[in-house]
Design an enzyme around this catalytic site. Structure first.
Site, short mmCIF file in Angstrom:
data_model
loop_
_atom_site.label_atom_id
_atom_site.label_comp_id
_atom_site.label_asym_id
_atom_site.label_seq_id
_atom_site.Cartn_x
_atom_site.Cartn_y
_atom_site.Cartn_z
N GLN A 50 -7.58 -5.17 9.76
CA GLN A 50 -6.54 -4.75 10.69
C GLN A 50 -7.01 -3.61 11.59
O GLN A 50 -6.21 -2.83 12.10
CB GLN A 50 -5.27 -4.34 9.93
CG GLN A 50 -4.62 -5.51 9.20
CD GLN A 50 -3.27 -5.14 8.59
OE1 GLN A 50 -2.28 -4.96 9.29
NE2 GLN A 50 -3.25 -5.03 7.26
N ARG A 95 2.57 -10.56 10.34
CA ARG A 95 3.85 -9.86 10.54
C ARG A 95 5.01 -10.68 10.02
O ARG A 95 6.11 -10.16 9.81
CB ARG A 95 4.10 -9.58 12.03
CG ARG A 95 3.15 -8.67 12.77
CD ARG A 95 2.84 -7.41 12.03
NE ARG A 95 1.64 -7.58 11.19
CZ ARG A 95 1.35 -6.81 10.16
NH1 ARG A 95 2.15 -5.84 9.80
NH2 ARG A 95 0.25 -7.01 9.45
N LYS A 100 0.81 -1.21 0.00
CA LYS A 100 0.00 0.00 0.00
C LYS A 100 0.85 1.27 0.00
O LYS A 100 0.50 2.26 -0.65
CB LYS A 100 -0.96 0.01 1.18
CG LYS A 100 -0.33 0.07 2.55
CD LYS A 100 -1.39 0.05 3.64
CE LYS A 100 -0.78 0.01 5.02
NZ LYS A 100 -0.02 1.22 5.34
N THR A 101 1.99 1.26 0.72
CA THR A 101 2.84 2.45 0.73
C THR A 101 3.40 2.73 -0.66
O THR A 101 3.48 3.88 -1.11
CB THR A 101 3.99 2.28 1.74
OG1 THR A 101 3.45 1.96 3.02
CG2 THR A 101 4.81 3.55 1.86
N ASP A 146 -3.53 7.24 5.04
CA ASP A 146 -3.10 5.86 5.26
C ASP A 146 -3.73 5.33 6.54
O ASP A 146 -4.08 6.11 7.44
CB ASP A 146 -1.57 5.83 5.36
CG ASP A 146 -1.01 4.42 5.26
OD1 ASP A 146 -1.77 3.51 4.88
OD2 ASP A 146 0.17 4.23 5.57
N GLU A 147 -3.88 4.02 6.63
CA GLU A 147 -4.45 3.36 7.82
C GLU A 147 -5.81 3.97 8.19
O GLU A 147 -6.10 4.27 9.35
CB GLU A 147 -3.49 3.47 9.02
CG GLU A 147 -2.09 2.96 8.76
CD GLU A 147 -1.99 1.44 8.64
OE1 GLU A 147 -3.04 0.77 8.62
OE2 GLU A 147 -0.86 0.92 8.58
#
Length: 617
Positions: free
Chosen positions: A240, A566, A33-34, A209-210
């Site tokens: 998430q 993770r 996504k980044t 973001d997020e």
């Protein structure tokens, strides 16, 4: 037209090219996504938009720093709290504030709330609980005076009174807490059309973001920044959403299309981080949740190893296994930094730390923030007290080391009364620091404060903790050097603001070759080669609260999904058959999450000890 060689998959390209109007990007863990945000910003600029017209907001300084490194120069990249501070500083006169307001960190806020509870005779209420209540209300857009209008129970009435006292203390010190940075900036935009229009014209393209982590105020702040063209790109993952306990509203991302009708939705489901086995386990765990948008992570990575399950006798056995396994794998060529040990609650770290220490395995515990260490806060208070003159900072600086100034003298000092030679000597120190702040870059100023305050001499005489504390202050000077290139004054202010807004993940030192120990919450957004997920027992993970409801249970499942995703190569699942709680060794029941993962995805680490295992469905 998109730049060739961007190396994007089809879904990523679709998100990058959808530059006009509302866009929701539902990005699974490890789906790049980044990279998509960075390429999308580059695409907007290639289409002729000035980089300064682009705003990108994220949640942590670490994430903001990584984003700045990956995008072209020019766009304004910020955390929500840093953005709020910018809006407040640029409109301080309109808001009746000082140019550079003091910012209370959590320890400052707890101290003031404790005093407020004492003042109203409600010392039986835990300050953390009162502060948490106030924080959640502010995150929902409610002020102390508004909350005080309608509390229903005696407990809520006491909270309201304490909160009002707390706000009075903040106002007296011309200070704000973290929640004020968001609430006040949101209300500034909401209540001032001209100010709102100015920022909508400054930033015509907004990226968040997020987005799944936004609370009510953050979502409103973002909405107020969106101009008539509605160029907002929200990136997030419903699966998430793990911060409901601190006010994050999953409804924000679920209702994005209602808020911005006609918007485009793009799913990023290809994972570039984990093995097929790890993703299969994560998909099985999250599939049971109802409040989500259906998506299924996939990868072209290898199948990888099965997840290992270790059934420990108790927490010491569990910690011993972790230490032995890491030491064994390091001997085979892995690096300590390749490993993370995740737990649901902070108390679990103690046994693991002890075993890693005994095994001589280098490790770093995430949780004790550098900027919350006493000696670091003392130096920062000296600087702020000298430059800004806040009573709280002056009081803290006075108490940094013994100097013969008691409570009575301190009260006289803060009220402006003559307070004797020792107080006068202290104010001469502050004046010297204030004059130096107008001449020296931040790192030199920090070094001067360490010496001039007497802290250096004091710590050199302390044979127990002095050397470590002095080392922390030298590290503070090193951090301050990052701002030395900015103009005098501007560099110091940027340094003080970055210290005030630091988060847990800013404590991670990438260059340190050590095993990382942290809660699952703290691990969000990070990745490791191998991950140990510990304490997989009913009541612990998933954590069971007395008042828990269906939403809490779904959040616990999302937390397990975060823990699993993770890892790049290998996961170890651990639970203890007995765990010591409040001094008593209690039998446990294995976590239901273990039963969600198919047997063919797991292997037992201790088959010779394996007895009958019951999974809750």
């Amino acid at each position: 037209m998109m730049k060739q060689g961007a190396n994007l998959n089809t879904a990523q390209q679709e998100a990058v090219l959808a530059t006009e109007g509302p866009l929701l990007v539902l990005a699974g863990a490890g789906a790049g996504k980044t990279k998509v945000i960075a390429e999308r910003i580059a695409q907007i600029v290639r289409q002729g938009i000035a980089p300064e017209k682009v705003l990108a907001i994220t949640f942590t300084n670490k994430a903001a720093g990584e984003m700045r490194e990956r995008i072209i120069p020019g766009p304004f990249v910020s955390t929500f709290h840093s953005l709020g501070l910018v809006l407040i500083k640029e409109n301080y006169r309109l808001m009746g504030l000082k140019r550079f307001p003091s910012i209370y960190d959590r320890a400052d806020s707890l101290r003031e709330m404790k005093q407020a509870l004492k003042a109203i005779g409600a010392e039986d209420i835990e300050p953390r609980a009162a502060l948490a209540m106030a924080s959640r209300q502010k995150g929902a857009g409610v002020t102390a005076s508004e909350y005080a209008e309608g509390p229903e129970s005696p407990y809520e009435r006491q909270i309201a009174l304490a909160w009002l006292k707390y706000e009075q203390a903040l106002g007296k010190d011309s200070a704000m807490d973290f929640d004020d940075l968001l609430l006040r900036s949101m209300r500034l935009l909401r209540d001032n059309p001209e100010v709102r229009k100015k920022y909508q014209e400054r930033w015509t393209y907004l990226h968040i973001d997020e987005y799944q982590d936004t609370n009510v105020v953050q979502a409103q702040l973002a909405e107020l920044l969106v101009g008539p063209a509605r160029n907002i790109c929200a990136v997030g993952d419903i699966d998430q959403t793990i911060y409901g306990w601190r006010g994050a509203e999953i409804a924000n991302i679920l209702s994005f299309e209602k808020k911005y009708p006609g918007g485009k939705v793009v799913f990023l489901e290809q994972n570039y981080r984990s093995t097929k086995t790890i993703l299969a386990a994560a998909n099985e765990v999250i599939a049971k949740n109802i409040y989500r948008r259906e998506k299924h992570l996939f990868t072209d990575n290898p199948d990888g190893e099965p997840l290992s399950l270790y059934i420990a006798f108790d927490e010491l056995d569990e910690a011993g296994f972790i230490a032995r396994k890491i030491k064994e794998l390091v001997a085979e060529g892995k690096q300590p930094r390749d490993f993370a040990v995740l737990y649901r609650a902070n108390f679990q770290s103690r046994a693991i730390e002890e075993q890693l220490l005994a095994a001589d395995v280098p490790h770093q515990v995430l949780g004790t923030r550098f900027f919350e260490r006493k000696e670091v806060k003392d130096v920062l208070s000296f600087i702020r007290g000298a430059v800004q003159g806040g009573a709280v900072d002056i009081a803290r600086a006075v108490g940094a080391i013994p100097r013969g100034i008691g409570k009575v003298t301190l009260l006289k000092m803060l009220s402006g009364e003559p307070a004797g030679e020792k107080a006068a000597a202290f104010y001469r120190q502050l004046q010297k620091i204030k004059e130096a702040a107008e001449l020296l870059p931040p790192s030199q100023l920090v070094r001067l404060v360490i010496t001039e305050s007497g802290m250096e001499r004091h710590f050199k005489e302390d044979k127990y903790e002095g050397a470590e504390r002095l080392e922390n202050l030298r590290e503070l000077a090193t951090l301050a050097a990052r701002y030395d290139k900015l103009p005098i004054g501007e560099g110091l202010q940027a340094f003080l603001e970055s210290a005030a807004l630091a988060s847990d993940q800013d404590e991670l030192k990438d260059e340190q070759n050590a095993v990382r120990l942290m809660t699952v919450h703290a691990a969000k957004g990070l990745e490791f080669v191998q991950v140990f997920i510990t304490g997989l027992e009913e009541g612990l993970f998933p954590y069971e609260r007395q008042d828990s409801d269906a939403a809490d249970k779904e959040e616990e499942r999302r937390l397990m999904y975060v823990a699993l995703t993770r890892a790049r190569e290998k996961i170890f699942l651990c639970y203890a058959s007995y765990r010591t709680i409040f001094g008593a060794k209690m039998p446990t029941v294995p976590s239901q999450f273990l039963g969600d993962i198919s047997d063919d995805l797991k292997q037992n680490e201790n088959p010779e000890r394996l007895g009958r295992t019951i999974y809750l469905d």
